[in-house]
Design a protein around this motif. Structure first.
Motif, PDB file in Angstrom:
ATOM      1  N   TYR A 226      -4.708   8.154 -15.332  1.00 36.43           N
ATOM      2  CA  TYR A 226      -4.303   6.687 -15.238  1.00 36.43           C
ATOM      3  C   TYR A 226      -5.273   5.701 -16.526  1.00 36.43           C
ATOM      4  O   TYR A 226      -4.885   4.899 -16.824  1.00 36.43           O
ATOM      5  CB  TYR A 226      -4.545   6.052 -14.002  1.00 36.43           C
ATOM      6  N   SER A 227      -6.452   5.965 -16.271  1.00 42.29           N
ATOM      7  CA  SER A 227      -7.279   5.191 -16.836  1.00 42.29           C
ATOM      8  C   SER A 227      -7.387   5.571 -18.616  1.00 42.29           C
ATOM      9  O   SER A 227      -7.926   4.637 -19.479  1.00 42.29           O
ATOM     10  CB  SER A 227      -8.863   5.331 -16.530  1.00 42.29           C
TER      11      SER A 227
ATOM     12  N   TRP B 220      -7.951  13.054 -11.131  1.00 40.29           N
ATOM     13  CA  TRP B 220      -7.096  12.157 -11.254  1.00 40.29           C
ATOM     14  C   TRP B 220      -5.882  12.361 -12.303  1.00 40.29           C
ATOM     15  O   TRP B 220      -6.354  12.908 -13.319  1.00 40.29           O
ATOM     16  CB  TRP B 220      -7.495  10.851 -11.568  1.00 40.29           C
TER      17      TRP B 220
ATOM     18  N   LEU C 116      -7.974   3.854  -1.076  1.00 41.61           N
ATOM     19  CA  LEU C 116      -7.064   2.734  -1.738  1.00 41.61           C
ATOM     20  C   LEU C 116      -7.589   2.244  -2.913  1.00 41.61           C
ATOM     21  O   LEU C 116      -6.819   1.808  -3.726  1.00 41.61           O
ATOM     22  CB  LEU C 116      -6.563   2.054  -0.585  1.00 41.61           C
ATOM     23  N   VAL C 117      -9.041   1.870  -2.546  1.00 46.30           N
ATOM     24  CA  VAL C 117      -9.534   1.095  -3.586  1.00 46.30           C
ATOM     25  C   VAL C 117      -9.560   1.866  -4.990  1.00 46.30           C
ATOM     26  O   VAL C 117      -9.467   1.138  -6.018  1.00 46.30           O
ATOM     27  CB  VAL C 117     -10.987   0.577  -2.948  1.00 46.30           C
ATOM     28  N   ASP C 118     -10.015   3.094  -4.834  1.00 49.95           N
ATOM     29  CA  ASP C 118      -9.789   3.804  -6.148  1.00 49.95           C
ATOM     30  C   ASP C 118      -8.405   3.932  -6.748  1.00 49.95           C
ATOM     31  O   ASP C 118      -8.301   3.966  -7.977  1.00 49.95           O
ATOM     32  CB  ASP C 118     -10.247   5.133  -5.751  1.00 49.95           C
ATOM     33  N   LEU C 119      -7.518   3.957  -5.967  1.00 46.31           N
ATOM     34  CA  LEU C 119      -6.061   3.870  -6.316  1.00 46.31           C
ATOM     35  C   LEU C 119      -5.785   2.774  -7.087  1.00 46.31           C
ATOM     36  O   LEU C 119      -5.353   2.695  -8.105  1.00 46.31           O
ATOM     37  CB  LEU C 119      -5.489   4.007  -5.156  1.00 46.31           C
ATOM     38  N   LEU C 120      -6.293   1.429  -6.450  1.00 47.08           N
ATOM     39  CA  LEU C 120      -6.125   0.166  -7.199  1.00 47.08           C
ATOM     40  C   LEU C 120      -6.741   0.111  -8.568  1.00 47.08           C
ATOM     41  O   LEU C 120      -6.026  -0.654  -9.596  1.00 47.08           O
ATOM     42  CB  LEU C 120      -6.748  -0.718  -6.248  1.00 47.08           C
ATOM     43  N   ASP C 121      -8.113   0.664  -8.727  1.00 45.72           N
ATOM     44  CA  ASP C 121      -8.726   0.643  -9.773  1.00 45.72           C
ATOM     45  C   ASP C 121      -7.556   1.297 -11.311  1.00 45.72           C
ATOM     46  O   ASP C 121      -7.635   0.550 -12.410  1.00 45.72           O
ATOM     47  CB  ASP C 121      -9.876   1.499  -9.684  1.00 45.72           C
ATOM     48  N   ARG C 122      -6.952   2.330 -10.709  1.00 50.01           N
ATOM     49  CA  ARG C 122      -6.284   2.906 -11.559  1.00 50.01           C
ATOM     50  C   ARG C 122      -4.850   2.516 -11.607  1.00 50.01           C
ATOM     51  O   ARG C 122      -4.108   2.335 -12.649  1.00 50.01           O
ATOM     52  CB  ARG C 122      -6.332   4.613 -11.137  1.00 50.01           C
ATOM     53  N   LEU C 123      -4.156   2.267 -10.549  1.00 52.47           N
ATOM     54  CA  LEU C 123      -2.851   1.897 -10.713  1.00 52.47           C
ATOM     55  C   LEU C 123      -2.627   0.449 -11.011  1.00 52.47           C
ATOM     56  O   LEU C 123      -1.398   0.015 -11.703  1.00 52.47           O
ATOM     57  CB  LEU C 123      -1.929   2.018  -9.301  1.00 52.47           C
ATOM     58  N   LEU C 124      -3.587  -0.335 -11.000  1.00 52.29           N
ATOM     59  CA  LEU C 124      -3.482  -1.849 -11.475  1.00 52.29           C
ATOM     60  C   LEU C 124      -4.165  -1.959 -12.802  1.00 52.29           C
ATOM     61  O   LEU C 124      -4.107  -3.089 -13.450  1.00 52.29           O
ATOM     62  CB  LEU C 124      -3.981  -2.666 -10.494  1.00 52.29           C
TER      63      LEU C 124
ATOM     64  N   GLN D 203     -16.164  -2.346  -7.654  1.00 56.43           N
ATOM     65  CA  GLN D 203     -15.215  -2.711  -6.494  1.00 56.43           C
ATOM     66  C   GLN D 203     -15.689  -3.521  -5.787  1.00 56.43           C
ATOM     67  O   GLN D 203     -16.983  -3.792  -5.353  1.00 56.43           O
ATOM     68  CB  GLN D 203     -15.218  -1.395  -5.831  1.00 56.43           C
TER      69      GLN D 203
ATOM     70  N   GLU E 283       1.034  -1.146   0.108  1.00 51.71           N
ATOM     71  CA  GLU E 283      -0.022  -0.152   0.151  1.00 51.71           C
ATOM     72  C   GLU E 283       0.754   1.231   0.223  1.00 51.71           C
ATOM     73  O   GLU E 283       0.425   2.105  -0.765  1.00 51.71           O
ATOM     74  CB  GLU E 283      -0.928   0.126   1.088  1.00 51.71           C
TER      75      GLU E 283
ATOM     76  N   HIS F 147     -14.446   0.767 -15.034  1.00 51.82           N
ATOM     77  CA  HIS F 147     -13.692  -0.190 -14.442  1.00 51.82           C
ATOM     78  C   HIS F 147     -14.621  -1.151 -13.837  1.00 51.82           C
ATOM     79  O   HIS F 147     -15.832  -0.954 -13.613  1.00 51.82           O
ATOM     80  CB  HIS F 147     -12.901   0.507 -13.128  1.00 51.82           C
TER      81      HIS F 147
ATOM     82  N   LEU G 110       2.624   1.106 -12.759  1.00 54.44           N
ATOM     83  CA  LEU G 110       3.375   0.908 -11.677  1.00 54.44           C
ATOM     84  C   LEU G 110       4.555  -0.263 -11.575  1.00 54.44           C
ATOM     85  O   LEU G 110       4.103  -1.352 -12.307  1.00 54.44           O
ATOM     86  CB  LEU G 110       2.135   0.293 -10.738  1.00 54.44           C
TER      87      LEU G 110
ATOM     88  N   LEU H  88     -13.287  -4.365  -0.167  1.00 56.38           N
ATOM     89  CA  LEU H  88     -12.295  -3.387  -0.367  1.00 56.38           C
ATOM     90  C   LEU H  88     -12.774  -2.084  -0.260  1.00 56.38           C
ATOM     91  O   LEU H  88     -12.192  -1.219   0.344  1.00 56.38           O
ATOM     92  CB  LEU H  88     -11.705  -3.483  -1.905  1.00 56.38           C
TER      93      LEU H  88
ATOM     94  N   ARG I 197       0.720   3.996  -2.873  1.00 52.85           N
ATOM     95  CA  ARG I 197       0.435   5.698  -2.455  1.00 52.85           C
ATOM     96  C   ARG I 197       1.757   6.566  -2.777  1.00 52.85           C
ATOM     97  O   ARG I 197       1.326   7.642  -3.127  1.00 52.85           O
ATOM     98  CB  ARG I 197       0.238   5.700  -0.784  1.00 52.85           C
TER      99      ARG I 197
END
Lengths: 285, 65
Positions: free
Chosen positions: A270-271, A267, B22-30, A218, A71, A215, A95, A222, A75
């Motif tokens: 990224y997407s 943001w 963190l979960v929003d970050l995961l969607d994007r960074l992964l 979720q 994590e 996406h 990443l 999480l 971050r």
């Protein structure tokens, strides 16, 4: 065995950036991010200790310490990318993109210049926003208070449903099965209405955006959000059109009705940096 | 040429200071992102594994609440 070995971690690519913007930042290895220039581009990089990132292949990501450091890595990566995105058009790298040294980064800038330029053009003057739509199952059950304009023609079928038959209670087993079927059907109908609602919200948001992408919903474990996640969208929006986005969010958001429409961002894009046409796996040339 | 406009409308300005989930970050960074072949393969690249493991992470992080 393994001796200390540095690598160059690549965060993002931009066209122009005042190095002063990187001041005070710390990267994934606690290092100070810096710029590598080449081919008219600037790479935001950091020098990292490779040993810190290499995990012995026989070890699983099982224990909490590893996960916490994961994590922290996510971050830290985000912090650097986001700081740069606040001042310049930027293309975030995947990443964990690491090279032997700065020289290799310069080579990559040269080899992939056209791809980076194209990716930069795509996001310049635009920002990514996230919109998440979630709802309680009750929000779309039956005919009561559905949020926004999400009326759906499926209601006609619900009205045609036969009224409960008083005589059926003579046979409790049959009655039970009938009710269960009824519950399942109304649950399915509720789900259909919710899905139609999500489509409507997404279409409205996509109408404001230059590009959009969905996406996967979720995992509640999480997100910590109960209920249904109906939409987890990302929207690339021209600067100056943010108000239009907010207006759509406000139009559909209905906390009292059990429907939550949440805006996240801004943001870094990224997407929207994946190479188009599936070239992202390196089969482009 | 700026990335995230500095002069974004006041309506979205408060979002900037909100902590990132963190979960929003995961969607994007992964998500895939721009992929160039790095020379050093980080274990992080195993996205599926990361996803699975993060469930455990979140669970463990939440527990004290």
């Amino acid at each position: 065995m393994a001796e200390p070995e540095d690598g160059t971690y690549l965060y993002a690519i931009t066209r122009q950036l005042d190095p002063a913007e990187l001041r005070g930042l710390r990267g994934v290895d606690g290092e100070r991010p810096r710029l590598v220039e080449g081919s008219g581009l600037r790479a935001i990089v950091g020098t990292v200790d490779l040993a810190r990132f290499r995990r012995p292949p026989d070890r699983d990501l099982g224990d909490v310490e590893d996960l916490r450091s994961l994590e922290a890595l996510l971050r830290a990566h985000h912090r650097v990318v986001q700081a740069v995105a606040g001042t310049a058009a930027v293309v975030p790298l995947r990443l964990g993109t690491v090279y032997r040294d700065d020289g290799r980064v310069r080579e990559v800038l040269d080899e992939r210049r056209a791809d980076f330029e194209q990716a930069l053009s795509r996001v310049t003057g635009r920002t990514e926003w996230g919109v998440k739509v979630s709802a309680t199952p009750e929000a779309f059950a039956g005919d009561s208070g559905v949020a926004g304009d999400a009326r759906d023609p499926g209601d006609a079928a619900a009205e045609a449903r036969p009224a409960p038959d008083a005589g059926a209670s003579d046979r409790p087993g049959t009655e039970y099965l009938r009710r269960r079927r009824e519950d399942e059907r109304s649950r399915q109908e509720g789900w259909d209405r919710a899905a139609a609602f999500a489509e409507e919200v997404h279409a409205a948001l996509a109408g404001v955006a230059v590009e959009s992408r969905r996406h996967s919903p979720q995992d509640p474990r999480l997100s910590g959000q109960a209920g249904w996640m109906l939409l987890n969208g990302a929207y690339l929006v021209d600067h100056g059109r943010e108000a239009g986005l907010v207006a759509v969010v406000d139009r559909f958001d209905d906390p009292d009705g059990g429907v939550r429409v949440e805006l996240t961002g801004p943001w870094a894009p990224y997407s929207f940096t994946e190479a188009e046409g599936g070239a992202e796996e390196g089969g482009h040339r | 040429m700026s990335g995230l406009a500095r002069g974004v409308r006041p309506t979205v300005e408060p979002l900037r200071s909100r902590p990132v989930a963190l979960v929003d970050l995961l969607d994007r960074l992964l998500a895939k992102g721009v992929v160039v072949a790095g020379e050093v393969t980080l274990t992080i690249a195993d996205v599926d594994l990361v996803h699975v493991s993060l469930r455990a992470l979140i669970t463990s992080v939440r527990r004290p609440e």
